[in-house]
Design an enzyme around this catalytic site. Structure first.
Site, PDB file in Angstrom:
ATOM      1  N   ARG A  99     -17.995  27.920  24.030  1.00  0.00           N
ATOM      2  CA  ARG A  99     -19.360  28.381  24.286  1.00  0.00           C
ATOM      3  C   ARG A  99     -19.458  29.322  25.486  1.00  0.00           C
ATOM      4  NH1 ARG A  99     -20.462  23.228  22.025  1.00  0.00           N
ATOM      5  NH2 ARG A  99     -19.730  22.355  23.963  1.00  0.00           N
ATOM      6  N   GLU A 152     -14.522  13.535  32.649  1.00  0.00           N
ATOM      7  CA  GLU A 152     -15.110  12.216  32.874  1.00  0.00           C
ATOM      8  C   GLU A 152     -14.168  11.124  32.336  1.00  0.00           C
ATOM      9  OE1 GLU A 152     -19.023  12.048  31.371  1.00  0.00           O
ATOM     10  OE2 GLU A 152     -19.550  10.297  32.587  1.00  0.00           O
TER      11      GLU A 152
END
Ligand code: 5GP
Length: 171
Positions: free
Chosen positions: A58, A95
């Protein structure tokens, strides 16, 4: 132009409990898309960047027209195995787990000032990987630009603590 109106919230994607910010309505509006790219060009026009870099996929969508608009070279950073020439790579923390980004060895030179662009800043893991690979090439970061920042996640704070200024169009 209110860009927020062109972002669609998708609950429970890609996992239960996560709200995903879908940029495809923005891309489907030529006016909103042009506005977003022009805003980034305006904000970074005077930073003296010599190249614009982004990670697939993106990030490419905003960085490539921005490079075209600003008349600067575009540097693609990609997942392993995607770039055809010799590459350098960095592994960075996400994460949950790690990820790797690659770049052609001749894409960035020591005196380059690289503007890093992505669609969205969340935990900061991806942008941290991009900063690392720019620094590994011996170059410096001219700016960090995002269309969206998720202010409730720590990415922005982590960048500030590391001494990096960042700009986003929506937060
Ligand atoms: P971070 O590495 O800062 O946690 O996540 C940012 C990266 O993950 C960006 O490259 C972005 O494309 C992708 N990403 C994470 N969450 C979202 C989201 O809700 N919407 C969009 N469009 N991208 C996201």
């Amino acid at each position: 132009m209110n860009l927020r109106e062109h972002i669609r919230d998708i609950p429970n994607y890609p996992k239960e409990g996560i709200v995903f910010f879908d940029i495809t309505p923005l891309l489907s509006s030529p006016k909103a898309f042009r506005f977003a790219v022009d805003q980034l060009a305006e904000k970074f026009g005077s930073r003296g960047a010599t190249k614009i870099a982004a990670a697939e996929a993106r990030g490419f969508i905003f960085a490539a027209p921005l490079a075209y608009t600003m008349g600067l070279p575009f540097v693609p950073m990609r997942k392993p195995g995607k770039l055809p020439y010799r590459t350098m790579s960095v592994t960075y923390d996400l994460e949950y787990g790690t990820d790797t980004l690659c770049m052609h060895v001749d894409a960035i030179e020591r005196d380059d000032k690289v503007l890093i662009i992505d669609d969205l800043l969340a935990t900061g893991g991806t942008v941290n990987g991009m900063i690392k690979i720019v620094e590994q090439a011996g170059a410096s970061v001219a700016g960090l630009g995002f269309v969206i920042e998720l202010g409730f996640l720590p990415g922005g704070q982590i960048l500030r603590e590391a001494g990096f200024d960042h700009t986003c169009l929506l937060n």
